[in-house]
Structure formats: structure tokens, C-alpha cells
Design an enzyme around this catalytic site. Structure first.
Site, short mmCIF file in Angstrom:
data_model
loop_
_atom_site.label_atom_id
_atom_site.label_comp_id
_atom_site.label_asym_id
_atom_site.label_seq_id
_atom_site.Cartn_x
_atom_site.Cartn_y
_atom_site.Cartn_z
N ASP A 99 -43.61 -49.99 22.92
CA ASP A 99 -42.80 -48.99 23.59
C ASP A 99 -42.68 -47.81 22.63
OD1 ASP A 99 -40.74 -47.35 24.49
OD2 ASP A 99 -39.21 -48.92 24.47
N LYS A 116 -38.48 -37.63 26.44
CA LYS A 116 -37.97 -37.29 25.11
C LYS A 116 -38.90 -36.30 24.41
CE LYS A 116 -35.78 -41.83 24.83
NZ LYS A 116 -34.37 -41.48 24.88
N TRP A 146 -33.21 -51.77 22.92
CA TRP A 146 -34.30 -51.61 23.90
C TRP A 146 -35.29 -52.75 23.81
CZ3 TRP A 146 -31.91 -48.88 26.99
CH2 TRP A 146 -31.11 -47.80 26.57
#
Length: 356
Positions: A167, A191, A100
Site C-alpha cells: 500500500d 494524497k 492501515w
């Protein structure tokens, strides 16, 4: 109603009590005679809910008044693009801890020079590097706080003299930290905090003052701030689901209580791995282990496939590892109960007894 044990990496489970509590609002939100998916984003009812959501975030995160909070469609992929487009003027540093971070760096490369401030590639991203090399005229350092694919998490954040962007999609509000040390935090909510479809961005006003304004309006953070997240029709239901989850976290006792709960869950699974005499092989180094994503392997791919199949037979869903690395992964986001983790731990012990 049958409910399985959901260990998916995202979207992930929401607390049953939250889902049950949402039922009435799906048909009659705040006595409007309309469901939450039907109300206007220009209505007082939506604005009140939006304001309350931001207030709950500020309270739970103990945010100072130096931050703006906005909600943006497009998920993480949009944020990979927007962070670079808004804040990359000369060059930007990226902590290379996995996939990511790569995607964010590669998106930002369209707008200027990017480089790795460090890298964990030498050990297949099984650890978090403890140093960063920042070049002159660097606009920001970007990190991925928790790496879902490799099962690593930051336990000590970088100390640097440039703006720090994080992030936090997969560990936001899972533990108590000093959020005010970051210049920007963004997170997809699917999430730990709600339904898929929106990313929240928390941005320091000083950083916003440096953001580009010569780019399309829809990609400007300042426009979302100016329009209070309603530049276009926002994802009303997703923001509402975040609101409900924030109330749940608050009612659970806030981040202190949530962190203790998450510690218990992670310990249950890691203890099985550590006590298996190598039957289960953890991917992440112990000092960098994630509480949110436990990654491990068995002796071979066939056994891992069998483990996934046997797990599904016992209502354990989502334990297959990411396609890029294989193996197994157990995601223990906020809504996963300690009872679910304990039941899975017992299954793992029994699987080892039968197959070890």
C-alpha cells in the site's frame, strides 16, 4: 483569490498551476463541447486519456511490461478487501506498522488465515521493524509503505521469498525507487496524485495468474484488467486529475526532482524539531521518519490545541494529529511547496520562542 497553506493528510493540495489548467477541460474537454465530467467513458477521448495515464505511470515508474494497471473505485477500504479476496489462498503475512496495515489484515481475515510478520506495537509504532518472519505456505507479505498516523516510512523494503504487496497511498511517486521489485502496488491517489475517489492498482501478471476467479466479478482484479478499468462507469474525473498530476511530475523533472524537493521540505520541519531542545518531540525514530508525514508533540494537549488554533490564524491548515494518537502532524505531499514548508518552519520557531 486567497490560498491557505494546506498540510492536510488527505485529501491534500494539488499544484495551483494544475488546478488552473483544468478549468477549460471542465467545460470543453478536447474540443468535444463537453466537460471532462460529462464525456462518455466509452468515448475515444476518454480512452485516449486513460491510455496516456497508464503510459505516464509506466514511464515515471520505469515499469516493465510484466505489470497491468487498473483503476478501481472504493479507495483504500476496497483494496484492503480485494487484496485478500483475490490472493489469500492459505495464509497471508502482514507487517504490523500501524492502523492501515491492521485494517488491511482484518479485512483479509474474512478469507483465510492472517498473521503478523512483525510488529512495532512495542514502541507505539514509532519505527519500522527490520525483519519479517514468514511462515510456510504464505501467499504474500503485505506492507504499508508510509504510515500517515505515526509518521514512519520504509527506507529498506523487505527481502522475502513470497509475493510482496505494498500500500503506497501516501508516498507513491514521492521518491525514486525500484517499483519492479513489488508484485503489487496499490494507492489511493488523493494524497500525492490527484482527487479523491479512485485507487490505482499495479499488478504483476504472474500474481494475477494466481488470483481467484470464483468470486464476484466486481471484486476480481482480472475483470478490471480484462475490461480495462471500465467494467462499470469509472471515476472519469479522478483518473483525469491523476493524468494532470503525472504530467506535472514529468514537467518538474520526474521522480528524481520530486524526491529532492520532498527532501528539502521534510528537512525544514525536522530541523526545527531537532533543534528545539525538546520543545517539539518527534514521534518517529529518526531512522524511520517519513518525509510525507511529520508527527510530533508539545508539552501537553492544551498547548497542542493552542498551536493548532494559532496555526489556523496564520493560514496553516491541517496540522492537528490523527484522532487515534493526538499530537500534531504536518503532511508534506508532492504538491506542498518548499515555500509553504519554510513558512511553517518559521512559524514553529516563533511559537517556540514565545512559549518555550
Amino acid at each position: 483569490m486567497k490560498r491557505v497553506f494546506n498540510f492536510n493528510a488527505g485529501p491534500s493540495p494539488m499544484p495551483l498551476e494544475v488546478l488552473e489548467g483544468m478549468k477549460e477541460d471542465l467545460t470543453n474537454f478536447k474540443n468535444t463541447g463537453m466537460g471532462i465530467t460529462e464525456i462518455s467513458h466509452r468515448s475515444k477521448e476518454f480512452q485516449d486519456m486513460l491510455d496516456e495515464t497508464k503510459a505516464l505511470l509506466r514511464q515515471l515508474m520505469n515499469l516493465s511490461d510484466d505489470y497491468e494497471i487498473v483503476f478501481i473505485q472504493g479507495g483504500g477500504t476496497m483494496q484492503f478487501l480485494m487484496t485478500g479476496y483475490n490472493f489469500l489462498h492459505t495464509r497471508a503475512a502482514y507487517a504490523d506498522t500501524g492502523v492501515w496495515a491492521h485494517k488491511a489484515r482484518n479485512s483479509a481475515a474474512f478469507f483465510g488465515e492472517v498473521y503478523n510478520a512483525n510488529s512495532a506495537e512495542d514502541k507505539n509504532y514509532s519505527y519500522i521493524p527490520d525483519t519479517c518472519e514468514i511462515r510456510p505456505d504464505t501467499d504474500y507479505l503485505y506492507i504499508c509503505a508510509n504510515n500517515t498516523i505515526y509518521g514512519t516510512e520504509y527506507w529498506k523494503f523487505p527481502e522475502v521469498d513470497v509475493p510482496l504487496i505494498a500500500d503506497m497511498s501516501s508516498d507513491i511517486l514521492s521518491r525514486k525507487i525500484d517499483f519492479n521489485r513489488f508484485d503489487m502496488i496499490w494507492a489511493g491517489i488523493q494524497k500525492n496524485l490527484g482527487a479523491a475517489g479512485v485507487a490505482l492498482a499495479i499488478i504483476k501478471k504472474d500474481l494475477l495468474a494466481k488470483a481467484r476467479t470464483d468470486i464476484p466479478e466486481f471484486l476480481q482484479y482480472n475483470i478490471f484488467v480484462k475490461k480495462d478499468s471500465t467494467y462499470n462507469t469509472p471515476p472519469v474525473f479522478c483518473i483525469y486529475s491523476l493524468n494532470r498530476m503525472l504530467h506535472w511530475i514529468k514537467n518538474m523533472g520526474g521522480l528524481t526532482a520530486i524526491e529532492e524537493r520532498n527532501k528539502v521540505k521534510a528537512k525544514l520541519i525536522y530541523d526545527v524539531i531537532d533543534e528545539s531542545d525538546g520543545f517539539y518531540k518527534g514521534h518517529a525514530e529518526k531512522a524511520s521518519r517519513s518525509r510525507m508525514n511529520v508527527t510530533f508533540n508539545l508539552a501537553n494537549a492544551d498547548m497542542e490545541k493552542d498551536f493548532v488554533a494559532k496555526a489556523k490564524e496564520n493560514d496553516f491548515i491541517g496540522v492537528k494529529g490523527h484522532r487515534l494518537v493526538g499530537g500534531l502532524r504536518v503532511s508534506l505531499y508532492n504538491a506542498v511547496t518548499p515555500e509553504a514548508a519554510e513558512t511553517l518552519a518559521e512559524f514553529m520557531k516563533e511559537y517556540e520562542r514565545v512559549n518555550g
